[in-house]
Scaffold this motif. Sequence first.
Motif, PDB file in Angstrom:
ATOM      1  N   GLY A 150       4.625   2.432  -4.425  1.00 30.24           N
ATOM      2  CA  GLY A 150       3.872   2.099  -3.217  1.00 30.24           C
ATOM      3  C   GLY A 150       2.745   1.116  -3.460  1.00 30.24           C
ATOM      4  O   GLY A 150       2.265   0.960  -4.587  1.00 30.24           O
ATOM      5  N   HIS A 152       0.002   0.778  -0.986  1.00 32.52           N
ATOM      6  CA  HIS A 152      -1.178   1.060  -0.159  1.00 32.52           C
ATOM      7  C   HIS A 152      -2.170   1.951  -0.917  1.00 32.52           C
ATOM      8  O   HIS A 152      -1.850   2.534  -1.945  1.00 32.52           O
ATOM      9  CB  HIS A 152      -0.760   1.751   1.138  1.00 32.52           C
ATOM     10  CG  HIS A 152       0.216   0.954   1.944  1.00 32.52           C
ATOM     11  ND1 HIS A 152      -0.145  -0.153   2.665  1.00 32.52           N
ATOM     12  CD2 HIS A 152       1.553   1.108   2.124  1.00 32.52           C
ATOM     13  CE1 HIS A 152       0.910  -0.651   3.262  1.00 32.52           C
ATOM     14  NE2 HIS A 152       1.965   0.091   2.949  1.00 32.52           N
ATOM     15  N   GLU A 171       2.876   4.947  -0.628  1.00 31.73           N
ATOM     16  CA  GLU A 171       4.012   4.557   0.211  1.00 31.73           C
ATOM     17  C   GLU A 171       3.786   4.970   1.665  1.00 31.73           C
ATOM     18  O   GLU A 171       4.180   4.269   2.595  1.00 31.73           O
ATOM     19  CB  GLU A 171       5.294   5.210  -0.313  1.00 31.73           C
ATOM     20  CG  GLU A 171       5.746   4.692  -1.675  1.00 31.73           C
ATOM     21  CD  GLU A 171       6.928   5.476  -2.235  1.00 31.73           C
ATOM     22  OE1 GLU A 171       7.983   4.846  -2.444  1.00 31.73           O
ATOM     23  OE2 GLU A 171       6.787   6.689  -2.459  1.00 31.73           O
ATOM     24  N   GLY A 173       0.921   5.264   3.316  1.00 32.77           N
ATOM     25  CA  GLY A 173      -0.009   4.337   3.949  1.00 32.77           C
ATOM     26  C   GLY A 173      -1.201   4.946   4.659  1.00 32.77           C
ATOM     27  O   GLY A 173      -1.393   6.170   4.704  1.00 32.77           O
ATOM     28  N   ASP A 174      -2.012   4.057   5.262  1.00 38.92           N
ATOM     29  CA  ASP A 174      -3.291   4.450   5.859  1.00 38.92           C
ATOM     30  C   ASP A 174      -3.131   5.419   7.021  1.00 38.92           C
ATOM     31  O   ASP A 174      -3.959   6.306   7.214  1.00 38.92           O
ATOM     32  CB  ASP A 174      -4.051   3.209   6.345  1.00 38.92           C
ATOM     33  CG  ASP A 174      -4.570   2.367   5.194  1.00 38.92           C
ATOM     34  OD1 ASP A 174      -4.644   2.890   4.068  1.00 38.92           O
ATOM     35  OD2 ASP A 174      -4.886   1.184   5.423  1.00 38.92           O
TER      36      ASP A 174
END
Length: 198
Positions: A150, A152, A171, A173-174
């Motif tokens: 990932g 992020h 992977e 994310g936010d």
Amino acid sequence: MELWIATGNKGKLTEFKLLLNEIADLQVHHQGEIPSFTPRPEDGKTFLDNARIKAKTLRAVKNNVWVLGEDAGLEVEGLNGLPGIHSARYAGPKASDSENVAKLLKMMTLKPMNNRNAKFVATTVVYTPTGEEWVFTGEMKGKIATKPSGLHGFGYDPVFIPDGQTQTLAELGDGFKTQFSHRAQAIKAFLDKWRTTQ
């Protein structure tokens, strides 16, 4: 509302801004904006100790405003809770995220380790403009992947798979982190209390 955050970590600062965006007219500042500011060593024995050190040090030069200090880290069961409060400095005082991750994975291969359970822990200390101290905690359980994946996030996100997921935080994310992370939980608790003062 003027809020000063005791961090020089750009990843943390980005997350804090995302998590706090529901506060209208929020002005977020950080210690890097103060030219003469020198952080104190994080030599506490717990996440709370270190969060308090950060917040108190910043509040000494920024009083009468909201001040937030946080300490967070990764605790791995198979390593007896390490890296813990040493998470940011696991591979050395100026170690990069990738160096810390590499050391973590290496330590987990030095002996056969079936237990890859881990958790992220965050403790947040907030000082109100009048000097009242508020403390909030959050944690997210998961396991350590065998290799990074990932793009992020930051820190150990590329090797941390939250419970119930098949991908790492880096992977996912936010969007996932702002809902479920240890930091998100602590900040949601802060926001709940903050609302009661408005």
